[in-house]
Design an enzyme around this catalytic site. Structure first.
Site, short mmCIF file in Angstrom:
data_model
loop_
_atom_site.label_atom_id
_atom_site.label_comp_id
_atom_site.label_asym_id
_atom_site.label_seq_id
_atom_site.Cartn_x
_atom_site.Cartn_y
_atom_site.Cartn_z
N ILE A 124 0.81 -1.22 0.00
CA ILE A 124 0.00 0.00 0.00
C ILE A 124 0.84 1.27 0.00
O ILE A 124 0.30 2.38 -0.05
CB ILE A 124 -0.97 0.03 1.20
CG1 ILE A 124 -0.21 -0.06 2.52
CG2 ILE A 124 -2.01 -1.07 1.08
CD1 ILE A 124 -1.07 0.20 3.73
N HIS A 125 2.16 1.13 0.07
CA HIS A 125 3.03 2.30 -0.01
C HIS A 125 3.71 2.40 -1.36
O HIS A 125 4.69 3.12 -1.53
CB HIS A 125 4.09 2.25 1.10
CG HIS A 125 3.51 2.16 2.47
ND1 HIS A 125 3.54 1.00 3.21
CD2 HIS A 125 2.85 3.07 3.22
CE1 HIS A 125 2.94 1.21 4.36
NE2 HIS A 125 2.51 2.45 4.40
#
Length: 238
Positions: free
Chosen positions: A90-91
């Protein structure tokens, strides 16, 4: 990163890395369960114990058409127009596999195959007869229509495997800026755990999910027939 109490639900890696599983969208379900337990007066130590058990029965996998744009940084990976990234973070971290563009049904099948493959060290132990909470999460850049298409494909694929969908959550729960992709989370549930998922909450972002099973419900209706036009009495015929 890891969520509450070192929670990790990432099902991308076939071999567990030293850092362990990443905390992805399944962390949201863990927060819900932990909150419901706390509201019921359960002590912190017991909550941590139960949450760790729940985590082992859960897995998440993401797929996206591109990375996200972290402010001040270039995209961490680039894809061709006909490629899809599987198992990304998610980064903006790159995934574990790059595949060719395919239909929603094909991509969902591939994701579920990967998540439930018992040779995968981070698999979720879903099998025929299992009852699950299914979460389809918008990673940031998809429309409700696209989410609905993925959710429908996931429901059909799971039911085709003999898996009962006790609850279905579809929306934006843990996004990655404008990433055009989704993550799928599966949580194995029994009745006591389902009651914790269903427990009332004042959290504004928690969806008002109907406490009914998706499996077995009729999800399509036959379009009503158009009414026949009444004959026009003013018309004259030769």
């Amino acid at each position: 990163g890891k969520g509450l109490g070192g929670i990790g639900d990432d099902s991308a890696f076939t071999v567990l890395k030293k850092a362990g599983r990443r905390g992805l969208c399944g962390t949201v379900l863990i927060h819900k369960v932990a909150g419901a337990l706390a509201e019921a007066g359960v002590g912190l130590e017991e909550i941590a114990k139960q949450v760790n058990v729940v985590t082992k029965a859960m897995g998440t996998l993401g797929v996206s058409l591109s990375s996200c744009s972290v402010p001040g940084s270039k995209p961490t990976f680039e894809l061709s127009a006909d490629e899809v990234e599987l198992g990304l973070g998610i980064h903006g971290e790159a995934g574990v596999r790059r595949i060719k563009m395919a239909t929603a049904d094909e991509i969902v099948k591939l994701m579920l195959d990967h998540m439930t493959n018992t040779t995968n060290a981070s698999h979720v132990p879903v099998q025929p007869g299992s009852s699950v909470v299914m979460m389809v999460n918008n990673l940031g850049g998809l429309s409700f229509l696209e989410l609905g298409i993925i959710a429908d494909a996931t429901v059909r694929s799971l039911e085709g495997r003999g898996v009962k969908i006790a609850r279905a959550l579809v929306g934006t729960f843990m996004s990655a800026l404008e990433m055009p992709g989704i993550s799928l989370t599966l949580l194995l549930v029994d009745e006591p755990l389902l009651k914790l998922i269903d427990a009332e909450t004042t959290a504004a972002a928690w969806p008002n999910v109907a406490a009914v099973s998706i499996t077995g419900r009729k999800r399509s209706r036959v379009a009503p027939a158009e009414p026949q036009e009444a004959p026009d009495s003013t018309k004259t015929f030769p």
